[in-house]
Motif scaffolding. Sequence first.
Motif, PDB file in Angstrom:
ATOM      1  N   PHE A 137      10.925 -10.316  -1.998  1.00 34.38           N
ATOM      2  CA  PHE A 137       9.909  -9.540  -1.283  1.00 34.38           C
ATOM      3  C   PHE A 137       9.573 -10.187   0.053  1.00 34.38           C
ATOM      4  O   PHE A 137       9.500  -9.517   1.092  1.00 34.38           O
ATOM      5  N   ALA A 138       9.379 -11.514   0.049  1.00 37.99           N
ATOM      6  CA  ALA A 138       8.963 -12.217   1.266  1.00 37.99           C
ATOM      7  C   ALA A 138       9.972 -12.035   2.388  1.00 37.99           C
ATOM      8  O   ALA A 138       9.617 -11.653   3.511  1.00 37.99           O
ATOM      9  N   VAL A 139      11.251 -12.294   2.102  1.00 36.87           N
ATOM     10  CA  VAL A 139      12.234 -12.284   3.184  1.00 36.87           C
ATOM     11  C   VAL A 139      12.503 -10.870   3.698  1.00 36.87           C
ATOM     12  O   VAL A 139      12.674 -10.659   4.909  1.00 36.87           O
ATOM     13  N   VAL A 140      12.522  -9.883   2.798  1.00 39.85           N
ATOM     14  CA  VAL A 140      12.798  -8.512   3.243  1.00 39.85           C
ATOM     15  C   VAL A 140      11.591  -7.943   3.982  1.00 39.85           C
ATOM     16  O   VAL A 140      11.737  -7.262   5.006  1.00 39.85           O
ATOM     17  N   TYR A 141      10.393  -8.241   3.506  1.00 34.47           N
ATOM     18  CA  TYR A 141       9.197  -7.749   4.200  1.00 34.47           C
ATOM     19  C   TYR A 141       9.085  -8.365   5.594  1.00 34.47           C
ATOM     20  O   TYR A 141       8.775  -7.660   6.572  1.00 34.47           O
ATOM     21  N   LEU A 142       9.333  -9.655   5.721  1.00 33.36           N
ATOM     22  CA  LEU A 142       9.240 -10.290   7.034  1.00 33.36           C
ATOM     23  C   LEU A 142      10.278  -9.715   7.998  1.00 33.36           C
ATOM     24  O   LEU A 142      10.008  -9.565   9.188  1.00 33.36           O
ATOM     25  N   SER A 143      11.451  -9.367   7.480  1.00 39.39           N
ATOM     26  CA  SER A 143      12.468  -8.735   8.325  1.00 39.39           C
ATOM     27  C   SER A 143      12.017  -7.344   8.755  1.00 39.39           C
ATOM     28  O   SER A 143      12.199  -6.939   9.907  1.00 39.39           O
ATOM     29  N   SER A 144      11.428  -6.616   7.817  1.00 39.18           N
ATOM     30  CA  SER A 144      10.903  -5.285   8.125  1.00 39.18           C
ATOM     31  C   SER A 144       9.796  -5.372   9.167  1.00 39.18           C
ATOM     32  O   SER A 144       9.764  -4.606  10.140  1.00 39.18           O
ATOM     33  N   GLU A 158       7.567  -0.517  20.100  1.00 37.99           N
ATOM     34  CA  GLU A 158       6.911  -1.816  20.000  1.00 37.99           C
ATOM     35  C   GLU A 158       5.527  -1.677  19.387  1.00 37.99           C
ATOM     36  O   GLU A 158       4.780  -0.753  19.697  1.00 37.99           O
ATOM     37  N   GLY A 159       5.202  -2.630  18.509  1.00 42.83           N
ATOM     38  CA  GLY A 159       3.895  -2.635  17.866  1.00 42.83           C
ATOM     39  C   GLY A 159       3.908  -1.899  16.548  1.00 42.83           C
ATOM     40  O   GLY A 159       4.710  -0.993  16.322  1.00 42.83           O
ATOM     41  N   ALA A 160       3.027  -2.309  15.653  1.00 36.98           N
ATOM     42  CA  ALA A 160       2.894  -1.669  14.347  1.00 36.98           C
ATOM     43  C   ALA A 160       1.438  -1.768  13.914  1.00 36.98           C
ATOM     44  O   ALA A 160       0.783  -2.793  14.119  1.00 36.98           O
ATOM     45  N   THR A 161       0.922  -0.702  13.332  1.00 39.98           N
ATOM     46  CA  THR A 161      -0.462  -0.709  12.864  1.00 39.98           C
ATOM     47  C   THR A 161      -0.553  -1.404  11.509  1.00 39.98           C
ATOM     48  O   THR A 161       0.444  -1.579  10.810  1.00 39.98           O
ATOM     49  N   SER A 162      -1.766  -1.757  11.135  1.00 39.25           N
ATOM     50  CA  SER A 162      -1.980  -2.389   9.833  1.00 39.25           C
ATOM     51  C   SER A 162      -1.586  -1.451   8.708  1.00 39.25           C
ATOM     52  O   SER A 162      -1.064  -1.874   7.675  1.00 39.25           O
ATOM     53  N   ASP A 163      -1.851  -0.142   8.896  1.00 41.46           N
ATOM     54  CA  ASP A 163      -1.478   0.841   7.873  1.00 41.46           C
ATOM     55  C   ASP A 163       0.041   0.927   7.717  1.00 41.46           C
ATOM     56  O   ASP A 163       0.561   1.054   6.599  1.00 41.46           O
ATOM     57  N   GLU A 164       0.768   0.872   8.834  1.00 42.15           N
ATOM     58  CA  GLU A 164       2.231   0.917   8.760  1.00 42.15           C
ATOM     59  C   GLU A 164       2.785  -0.302   8.030  1.00 42.15           C
ATOM     60  O   GLU A 164       3.703  -0.181   7.206  1.00 42.15           O
ATOM     61  N   LEU A 165       2.214  -1.466   8.306  1.00 43.79           N
ATOM     62  CA  LEU A 165       2.671  -2.677   7.633  1.00 43.79           C
ATOM     63  C   LEU A 165       2.289  -2.668   6.155  1.00 43.79           C
ATOM     64  O   LEU A 165       3.052  -3.142   5.304  1.00 43.79           O
ATOM     65  N   ARG A 166       1.131  -2.104   5.835  1.00 44.38           N
ATOM     66  CA  ARG A 166       0.720  -1.990   4.426  1.00 44.38           C
ATOM     67  C   ARG A 166       1.678  -1.075   3.672  1.00 44.38           C
ATOM     68  O   ARG A 166       2.100  -1.388   2.551  1.00 44.38           O
ATOM     69  N   GLN A 167       2.052   0.048   4.287  1.00 47.08           N
ATOM     70  CA  GLN A 167       2.992   0.965   3.655  1.00 47.08           C
ATOM     71  C   GLN A 167       4.350   0.294   3.468  1.00 47.08           C
ATOM     72  O   GLN A 167       5.022   0.469   2.446  1.00 47.08           O
ATOM     73  N   SER A 168       4.730  -0.502   4.441  1.00 45.34           N
ATOM     74  CA  SER A 168       5.998  -1.223   4.345  1.00 45.34           C
ATOM     75  C   SER A 168       5.983  -2.197   3.182  1.00 45.34           C
ATOM     76  O   SER A 168       6.985  -2.342   2.458  1.00 45.34           O
ATOM     77  N   ARG A 169       4.851  -2.873   2.984  1.00 45.89           N
ATOM     78  CA  ARG A 169       4.743  -3.804   1.847  1.00 45.89           C
ATOM     79  C   ARG A 169       4.918  -3.069   0.525  1.00 45.89           C
ATOM     80  O   ARG A 169       5.603  -3.557  -0.383  1.00 45.89           O
ATOM     81  N   ILE A 170       4.328  -1.891   0.432  1.00 48.85           N
ATOM     82  CA  ILE A 170       4.452  -1.090  -0.796  1.00 48.85           C
ATOM     83  C   ILE A 170       5.912  -0.694  -1.019  1.00 48.85           C
ATOM     84  O   ILE A 170       6.451  -0.820  -2.121  1.00 48.85           O
ATOM     85  N   ASP A 171       6.554  -0.200   0.046  1.00 49.55           N
ATOM     86  CA  ASP A 171       7.963   0.204  -0.042  1.00 49.55           C
ATOM     87  C   ASP A 171       8.825  -0.941  -0.570  1.00 49.55           C
ATOM     88  O   ASP A 171       9.678  -0.749  -1.442  1.00 49.55           O
ATOM     89  N   ILE A 172       8.607  -2.116   0.001  1.00 48.16           N
ATOM     90  CA  ILE A 172       9.488  -3.246  -0.301  1.00 48.16           C
ATOM     91  C   ILE A 172       9.189  -3.831  -1.676  1.00 48.16           C
ATOM     92  O   ILE A 172      10.107  -4.269  -2.381  1.00 48.16           O
TER      93      ILE A 172
END
Length: 411
Positions: free
Chosen positions: A46-53, A216-230
């Motif tokens: 999870f850590a490595v794929v999320y950080l890449s995302s 460029e740039g990502a919102t907190s909601d976008e990153l939260r959704q990405s965490r869920i996906d991953i």
Amino acid sequence: MRAIGLGVVTGAADDDCSAIGTYASAGAQFGPALLWTAPVTFPMMFAVVYLSSKLGQVTGRGLFHVIKEHYPGWILWPALIAVLIGNTIEAAADLGGMAAALNLLIPLPIPWIVIGVAATILAVQIWGSYQLIRNIFRWLALVLFAYVGSAILAKPDLQEVLRGTFVPTIEFSREFLTILVAITGTTLSAYLYTWQSNVEVEEEIAQGRTKLEQREGATSDELRQSRIDIVIGMLFSNLIMYFIILSTGATLHKAGEKNIETAAQAAEALRPLAGDAAGLLFTVGIIAVGFLAVPIMTTGAAYDLCQVLGWKSSLHAKPKEAGKFYALIVSFTVIAVVMNFLGFNPMKALVYSGVVQGFSTPPLLLLIMLMTTSRAVMGDKTNSAWMNLLGWATVAAIFSASAGLVVSWFL
């Protein structure tokens, strides 16, 4: 649908033919004793794929584009070469593994099957749209549930399963440490990082953000959704890993068949021990995930090289718009095909490719951690304290695994 499109596809690609070969070999050699590696590697995956995302979303660029901008050539080029070699070897091994599995169903010479599979994959990559490729990947990913059925049909001993899952076993032998590094290398394969960062860029282009400044740039909601996906994708990947080790550990290891020479042998050996259905499910899983993973590896290698050389690279572009990108995809695929005519054993190559990934992954993972903790790269979206803790623990774990293998060579 986004989770199925991104997280599960990446997770399924992690369970490529190399991973299946490695997990099957682990189960055959050591039985259920290595089941504990699945829950242990889950947070690291999870850590490595999320950080890449996150890197792809915040910078709007692929991984090697970012490395090129922030690091000198003496760091950039060794990292790139290691990834290109790892991707190509693993793609070659996966093509061989797929061909060996298909040979169980189609009585044709394996070299001809390799060529046919590679040609089919290239046709989809070159003439298919990004949306078509993504949708094909979604369905192929779900085929991996075949391994759950295969493990259930093997009727494993519950007490041994619980012991192997919750009581870690470590042996200080060359064979054990080799398979442990191979498991670590194939679950944390470098091609996942580059693919995840690049697919985030492709997704933004699909939403109409064709210019860099728009991405460029990502919102907190976008990153939260990405965490869920991953989390969903890596949990899926880890479950499949667990059931592959379980299916071969409960059958091949118990029957004394500890040395798997080919993918076909692994599937065939399951039939008399767990029934024809289990063997068929094992075979189908190898074939399906190969069609998913090989294009991810060859396309990922093309992305990486194009970003370093400054060439246009996008699956949204037509071949005439990004000719060099598609030419590289073809080139890496052809090299992978040719390697299958050099006479190596497919299953051994699958395991060894995992070991190659185990050595090429640590430096790249270190770079990802350095970049995602840098304000110069991430702005105000640097890692949280807990993500830094998990990320650095993962870096330490994978460096330790590789060091352990080196030490074992002198035992």
